[in-house]
Design an enzyme around this catalytic site. Structure first.
Site: not given
Ligand code: GDP
Ligand code: IMO
Ligand code: MG
Length: 421
Positions: A13, A16, A40-41, A222, A409-411
């Protein structure tokens, strides 16, 4: 042309999805190499937020080819839901996306097994997303998996039933109740939808495109601290999330890898169980969660929040061979008077900078304090416009990691991105 990789350096998270989407105009191909619908991207543009689980984050750019590589595990039901909710028509998406015949399938019974294993673990559960990831990769390495290419076989239904039978016999050993029909909902329709896409040996395509000068970006899922070998085992996912995973998950030689972008938050978060030395169970932790909207993109669970962990970051940089650092969520720290950075750990009274093998070890973080900044930075589009205190924080990280921070990244929006020239 060399293949660049973008991957997470923390516990997932890191942002990416947002950054792959922002970089997509510079690439011809965007390829996922591991993980599955546990990811979850999130991407935001034109005031709309999209969350992708299986589909690479270049999908919203017409003319770009997206690849789901052999290292990914695919749940056809999740795939179908995602495809139908994306926006562009299925016909258009079949032009933008190809899928490896060698990618393993997540069966409905893998999801049930995931839930049964977690249920049995009780308090020591991993905190899995329950998407069937662990059992699907277990079957893959145990040589019992079903692969995307198998859906084209005439006897697919029979092999499916054979696999299901084995899973049901394992489940007899668990005191876990389930409704198979509920889990199978949408799965076979998803299989039919998959057949509309180009199911090919993507390793040939990726190598050919690279040879012909096309630019490829491999998108990690991940984060490094969730890697099955180098993360806080057993509190990890079941794939290699590190740069080496891009080679095995796409079928490309290490010789072909170019830049390796490591993405990290200006602080840390983690979902699920497992060690998190810099976790903040206080008001500051709540502030980071609320301001940063730190709730899981896949499960909605509140993310655990804490300060930046330099020993963990340096470890990730080492394992991956990171060439450039990307910092996200710098805006979330605005208004925090003093920022803390963990520079080493105290384990059993001894200072160390190595991550302990033992996930039960009592780790006390040793902190350095860095002055924060008050300014709202979300409107900044040039590195020079950032507050001096943030630049100082970035310089501190660069000095201690030896790697340049080339993007801030700022948002959450696509536009809220500063590439440093
Ligand atoms: P990923 O799994 O690495 O793609 O990240 P996620 O999408 O799960 O979580 C990142 C969260 O932070 C999402 O809700 C994005 O919309 C948000 N986000 C990404 N970059 C920024 C940033 O620079 N600032 C803020 N405030 N939110 C961000
Ligand atoms: P992205 O790509 C954050 C965590 C789960 C749990 C562990 C194992 O969005 O960054 P699994 O479902 O693989 O058996 O879970 O890994 N986990 C993540 N945490 N971002 C993810 O993906 C994750 N995918 C799995 O919360 O701790
Ligand atoms: Mg994610």
């Amino acid at each position: 042309m060399k293949i660049d990789i973008l991957l997470g350096l923390q516990w997932g998270d890191e942002g990416k999805g947002k950054i792959v989407d922002a970089l997509s105009p510079d690439y011809d191909i965007i390829a996922r190499f591991q993980g599955g619908p546990n990811a979850g991207h999130s991407l935001e543009f034109n005031d709309v937020k999209h969350v992708l689980h299986l589909i690479p984050s270049g999908i919203f750019h017409p003319g770009k080819l997206n690849v789901i590589g052999n290292g990914v595990v695919i749940d056809p039901a999740v795939f179908m839901k995602e495809i139908l909710e994306l926006g562009p028509s299925v016909e258009e998406l079949t032009k933008r996306l190809v899928i490896s015949t060698r990618a393993n399938l997540i069966l409905p019974s893998h999801r049930i097994l995931d839930a049964a294993y977690e249920y049995q673990k009780g308090k020591s559960k991993i905190g899995s997303t329950l998407k069937g990831i662990g059992p699907a990769y277990t079957d893959k390495t145990g040589r019992n998996g079903l692969r995307v290419g198998d859906i084209l076989r005439k006897d697919f239904k029979k092999i499916y039933n054979d696999h299901l039978g084995i899973h049901l016999s394992i489940l007899k050993n668990y005191d876990y109740k389930f409704d198979l029909a509920e889990f199978e909902k949408g799965w076979f329709e998803g299989v039919e939808l998959l057949k509309k896409f180009r199911l090919i040996n993507t390793e040939y395509l990726v190598n050919d495109l690279s040879s012909s000068g096309k630019k490829i970006l491999a998108e990690g899922a991940q984060g490094t601290m969730l890697d099955v070998d180098f993360g806080s085992y057993p509190y990890v996912t079941s794939s290699n999330t590190i740069s080496a995973g891009a080679c095995t998950g796409l079928g490309v030689s290490p010789k072909l890898i170019g830049e390796i972008f490591g993405i990290f938050k200006a602080y840390c978060t983690r979902v699920g169980s497992g060690p998190f030395p810099t976790e903040l169970n206080d008001e500051t932790g709540n502030t980071l969660r609320n301001v940063g909207r730190e709730f899981g993109s896949t499960t909605g669970r509140p993310r655990r929040c804490g300060w930046l962990d330099l020993p963990a970051l340096k470890y990730s940089i080492m394992i991956n061979g990171i060439t450039q650092l990307f910092m996200t969520k710098a805006d979330v720290l605005s208004g925090i008077k003093t920022i803390r950075v963990c520079t080493s750990y105290e384990v059993d009274g001894k200072e160390c900078t190595e991550l302990p093998f033992d996930t039960d070890a009592a780790i006390v973080p040793v902190y350095t304090e860095i002055p924060g900044w008050e300014e709202d930075i979300t409107a900044a589009r040039d590195f020079m416009d950032l507050p001096a205190a943030l630049k100082n924080y970035i310089e501190y990280i660069e000095k201690h990691t030896g790697v340049p921070v080339t993007m801030v990244s700022v948002g959450p929006d696509r536009e809220e991105t500063i590439f440093r020239s």
